[in-house]
Design an enzyme around this catalytic site. Structure first.
Site, short mmCIF file in Angstrom:
data_model
loop_
_atom_site.label_atom_id
_atom_site.label_comp_id
_atom_site.label_asym_id
_atom_site.label_seq_id
_atom_site.Cartn_x
_atom_site.Cartn_y
_atom_site.Cartn_z
N CYS A 1 26.88 -134.36 44.99
CA CYS A 1 26.81 -134.96 46.21
C CYS A 1 25.88 -134.46 47.21
O CYS A 1 25.81 -133.31 47.27
CB CYS A 1 27.98 -135.85 46.40
SG CYS A 1 28.60 -135.11 47.86
N CYS B 1 28.04 -131.81 49.05
CA CYS B 1 28.22 -130.78 48.01
C CYS B 1 27.28 -129.79 48.04
O CYS B 1 27.40 -128.56 48.00
CB CYS B 1 28.66 -131.35 46.56
SG CYS B 1 30.35 -131.82 46.47
N ASP C 1 24.95 -133.47 62.76
CA ASP C 1 24.40 -134.83 61.89
C ASP C 1 22.80 -134.77 62.38
O ASP C 1 22.26 -134.42 63.26
CB ASP C 1 24.86 -135.84 62.52
CG ASP C 1 24.85 -137.15 61.61
OD1 ASP C 1 25.92 -137.56 61.01
OD2 ASP C 1 23.76 -137.59 61.69
N HIS D 1 34.74 -130.97 46.87
CA HIS D 1 34.45 -132.52 46.95
C HIS D 1 35.79 -133.36 47.00
O HIS D 1 36.57 -133.23 45.95
CB HIS D 1 33.52 -133.02 45.90
CG HIS D 1 33.14 -134.62 45.98
ND1 HIS D 1 32.14 -134.63 46.46
CD2 HIS D 1 33.95 -135.54 45.55
CE1 HIS D 1 32.30 -136.22 46.45
NE2 HIS D 1 33.17 -136.72 45.89
N ASN E 1 34.80 -142.29 58.31
CA ASN E 1 34.47 -143.77 57.75
C ASN E 1 34.93 -143.86 56.36
O ASN E 1 34.54 -142.74 55.69
CB ASN E 1 33.00 -144.15 57.94
CG ASN E 1 32.70 -144.17 59.38
OD1 ASN E 1 33.28 -144.60 60.02
ND2 ASN E 1 31.33 -143.77 59.57
N GLY F 1 32.00 -148.22 56.60
CA GLY F 1 30.72 -148.01 56.72
C GLY F 1 30.51 -146.55 56.29
O GLY F 1 29.57 -145.91 56.74
N HIS G 1 34.02 -136.48 55.29
CA HIS G 1 33.47 -135.75 56.33
C HIS G 1 34.08 -136.48 57.73
O HIS G 1 34.40 -137.69 57.95
CB HIS G 1 31.98 -135.95 56.36
CG HIS G 1 31.35 -137.39 56.17
ND1 HIS G 1 31.38 -138.02 54.91
CD2 HIS G 1 30.92 -138.27 57.29
CE1 HIS G 1 30.85 -139.02 55.24
NE2 HIS G 1 30.57 -139.40 56.71
N HIS H 1 33.29 -137.09 61.55
CA HIS H 1 32.16 -136.88 62.67
C HIS H 1 33.00 -136.41 63.96
O HIS H 1 34.03 -137.04 64.39
CB HIS H 1 31.64 -138.50 62.86
CG HIS H 1 31.13 -139.07 61.95
ND1 HIS H 1 29.78 -139.11 61.89
CD2 HIS H 1 31.43 -139.79 61.05
CE1 HIS H 1 29.45 -139.85 60.72
NE2 HIS H 1 30.35 -140.36 59.95
P1 5GP Z 1 28.89 -141.93 57.08
O1 5GP Z 1 28.07 -143.25 57.43
O2 5GP Z 1 29.09 -141.66 55.53
O3 5GP Z 1 30.31 -141.84 57.78
O4 5GP Z 1 27.96 -140.65 57.73
C1 5GP Z 1 27.08 -140.08 57.19
C2 5GP Z 1 26.32 -139.21 58.13
O5 5GP Z 1 25.85 -138.15 57.55
C3 5GP Z 1 25.35 -140.07 59.03
O6 5GP Z 1 25.83 -139.91 60.36
C4 5GP Z 1 24.02 -139.42 58.67
O7 5GP Z 1 23.15 -139.40 59.71
C5 5GP Z 1 24.47 -138.08 58.18
N1 5GP Z 1 23.61 -137.40 57.22
C6 5GP Z 1 23.03 -137.94 56.17
N2 5GP Z 1 22.10 -137.22 55.36
C7 5GP Z 1 22.07 -136.21 56.00
C8 5GP Z 1 21.56 -134.66 55.85
O8 5GP Z 1 20.73 -134.51 54.68
N3 5GP Z 1 22.02 -133.88 56.62
C9 5GP Z 1 22.59 -133.90 57.71
N4 5GP Z 1 23.02 -132.79 58.55
N5 5GP Z 1 23.19 -135.11 58.04
C10 5GP Z 1 23.13 -136.13 57.36
ZN ZN Z 2 30.54 -133.77 47.39
#
Ligand code: 5GP
Ligand code: ZN
Length: 118
Positions: free
Chosen positions: A2, A5, A28, A44, A82, A88, A95, A97
């Site tokens: 993923c 990962c 982010d 993971h 999330n 969402g 992860h 935030h």
């Molecule tokens: P989720 O919506 O799954 O809670 O949050 C995923 C977060 O990952 C989003 O805030 C998005 O901006 C961030 N994100 C997605 N792809 C990448 C990436 O390639 N690099 C970084 N640094 N953040 C990412």
């Molecule tokens: Zn992973």
């Protein structure tokens, strides 16, 4: 493997804030606050719903260290994870935030009627 990962293994570049054997924190890519960091386990785990108490204990300390590192610990910050479809969650790797650097709003998490479910 993923996306997160790959970030943990540094196969995809990220802007790293803090790292130890088990966890990594990076900016982010699409920040929603002046400070918006993601803290993840390197191993993971699908989501918070799969996390055990040992992992939660360790990542809590790691997140506190992240907040200290970027100097938002005293002014305050928010930690969000999330989970699944309604939560969402877009990236299916646990992860947290870590948001701060300004007074955060607390008024608009959903367009759904808050009285609607129960
Ligand atoms: P989720 O919506 O799954 O809670 O949050 C995923 C977060 O990952 C989003 O805030 C998005 O901006 C961030 N994100 C997605 N792809 C990448 C990436 O390639 N690099 C970084 N640094 N953040 C990412
Ligand atoms: Zn992973």
């Amino acid at each position: 493997m993923c996306l997160f990962c790959k970030i943990a293994k540094k196969e995809i570049a990220s802007n790293i804030i803090l790292e130890d054997e088990e966890f990594i924190a990076f900016h982010d890519i699409n920040p929603k606050a002046p400070v918006h960091i993601l803290a993840i386990p390197k191993q993971h785990v699908d989501s918070f719903d799969e996390a055990d108490s040992l992992l939660m204990g360790k990542i809590s300390k790691f997140i506190q260290n992240v907040a200290s590192e970027v100097k938002i610990q005293k002014s305050g910050y928010r930690v969000i994870t999330n989970i699944g479809e309604n939560g969402g969650q877009e990236v299916k790797h646990l992860h947290f935030h870590v948001l701060g650097g300004a007074k955060l709003k607390w008024d608009h998490f959903s367009d759904a009627d808050p009285q609607g479910h129960f």
